[in-house]
Design a protein around this motif. Structure first.
Motif, PDB file in Angstrom:
ATOM      1  N   ALA A 124       0.850  -1.213   0.039  1.00 59.09           N
ATOM      2  CA  ALA A 124      -0.111  -0.008  -0.037  1.00 59.09           C
ATOM      3  C   ALA A 124       0.755   1.264  -0.104  1.00 59.09           C
ATOM      4  O   ALA A 124       0.517   2.106  -0.870  1.00 59.09           O
ATOM      5  N   ARG A 125       1.985   1.148   0.780  1.00 60.03           N
ATOM      6  CA  ARG A 125       2.804   2.372   0.621  1.00 60.03           C
ATOM      7  C   ARG A 125       3.508   2.624  -0.691  1.00 60.03           C
ATOM      8  O   ARG A 125       3.638   3.703  -1.179  1.00 60.03           O
ATOM      9  N   ARG A 126       3.809   1.517  -1.383  1.00 57.24           N
ATOM     10  CA  ARG A 126       4.591   1.674  -2.556  1.00 57.24           C
ATOM     11  C   ARG A 126       3.464   2.201  -3.384  1.00 57.24           C
ATOM     12  O   ARG A 126       4.011   3.250  -4.374  1.00 57.24           O
ATOM     13  N   GLU A 127       2.182   1.836  -3.449  1.00 58.28           N
ATOM     14  CA  GLU A 127       1.232   2.377  -4.323  1.00 58.28           C
ATOM     15  C   GLU A 127       1.116   3.975  -3.975  1.00 58.28           C
ATOM     16  O   GLU A 127       0.971   4.663  -4.821  1.00 58.28           O
ATOM     17  N   ARG A 128       0.879   4.395  -2.799  1.00 60.98           N
ATOM     18  CA  ARG A 128       1.108   5.657  -2.529  1.00 60.98           C
ATOM     19  C   ARG A 128       2.020   6.511  -2.792  1.00 60.98           C
ATOM     20  O   ARG A 128       1.961   7.598  -3.637  1.00 60.98           O
ATOM     21  N   VAL A 129       3.353   5.881  -2.937  1.00 60.80           N
ATOM     22  CA  VAL A 129       4.403   6.642  -3.520  1.00 60.80           C
ATOM     23  C   VAL A 129       4.530   6.921  -5.003  1.00 60.80           C
ATOM     24  O   VAL A 129       4.764   7.698  -5.541  1.00 60.80           O
ATOM     25  N   ARG A 130       3.902   5.799  -5.562  1.00 57.89           N
ATOM     26  CA  ARG A 130       3.900   5.719  -7.197  1.00 57.89           C
ATOM     27  C   ARG A 130       2.798   6.745  -7.179  1.00 57.89           C
ATOM     28  O   ARG A 130       3.079   7.611  -8.189  1.00 57.89           O
ATOM     29  N   GLU A 180       3.472  10.247  -9.529  1.00 60.34           N
ATOM     30  CA  GLU A 180       2.951  10.598 -10.859  1.00 60.34           C
ATOM     31  C   GLU A 180       2.096  12.049 -10.740  1.00 60.34           C
ATOM     32  O   GLU A 180       2.361  12.707 -11.768  1.00 60.34           O
ATOM     33  N   GLU A 181       1.889  12.511  -9.703  1.00 61.15           N
ATOM     34  CA  GLU A 181       1.157  13.718  -9.421  1.00 61.15           C
ATOM     35  C   GLU A 181       2.052  14.831  -9.411  1.00 61.15           C
ATOM     36  O   GLU A 181       1.752  15.936  -9.205  1.00 61.15           O
ATOM     37  N   GLY A 182       3.468  14.477  -9.176  1.00 58.99           N
ATOM     38  CA  GLY A 182       4.647  15.483  -9.066  1.00 58.99           C
ATOM     39  C   GLY A 182       4.538  15.932  -7.549  1.00 58.99           C
ATOM     40  O   GLY A 182       5.370  16.912  -7.239  1.00 58.99           O
TER      41      GLY A 182
END
Length: 155
Positions: free
Chosen positions: A140-146, A150-152
């Motif tokens: 879940a943390r990796r997904e939030r960081v990704r 993407e959003e800059g």
């Protein structure tokens, strides 16, 4: 000045009573000539305390008069709930409205054209509970960081 004098009188009476009570307990009298210095100190301390309290109350009253809240709020402890506006915020909003009117007058902006609405962020998934295993929490943390990259938001 009246507030200062009232506070000064109250603090002087209270401090004199407390000091005479303590001195009487140990067999001294506040009316003795040796206690003139103690009375002078008591007078000085009462004056200083009254001066500080009146300055704090004056500053608090000045602050409330600079930021009146709608509906007469701002006088109580819950004033922040009623959205007080500062003079700086009101000035910025007035400048923005004046600039908008000027651009409309110059023909660079349409009168009906509203500023673009702020894009609503996607609802972030709730963080995993502490009872989930480490692999799921790290995924879940990796997904939030990704998504943040993407959003800059992250570099």
């Amino acid at each position: 000045m009246a507030r200062f004098l009232a506070i000064f009188a109250i603090t002087l009476i209270l401090s004199t009573l407390m000091m005479s009570g303590i001195l009487a307990r140990y067999g001294y009298s506040l009316a003795d000539p040796e206690m003139r210095i103690m009375l002078g100190v008591c007078l000085f301390v009462a004056g200083y305390v009254a001066w500080r309290i009146s300055n704090v109350l004056k500053a608090r009253g000045r602050k409330l008069s600079e930021m009146p809240a709608p509906g007469g709020a701002g006088q109580g402890k819950l004033a922040a709930l009623f959205e007080p506006r500062s003079k700086a915020l009101a000035a910025r909003q007035a400048d923005l409205e004046a600039r908008r009117r000027r651009l409309i007058a110059e023909g660079k902006l349409d009168a009906e054209e509203a500023p673009p609405p702020a894009p609503e962020p996607e609802a972030a998934p709730p963080p995993p509970s502490t009872s989930t295993n480490v692999k799921d929490r790290m995924a879940a943390r990796r997904e939030r960081v990704r998504k943040a990259r993407e959003e800059g938001k992250l570099d």
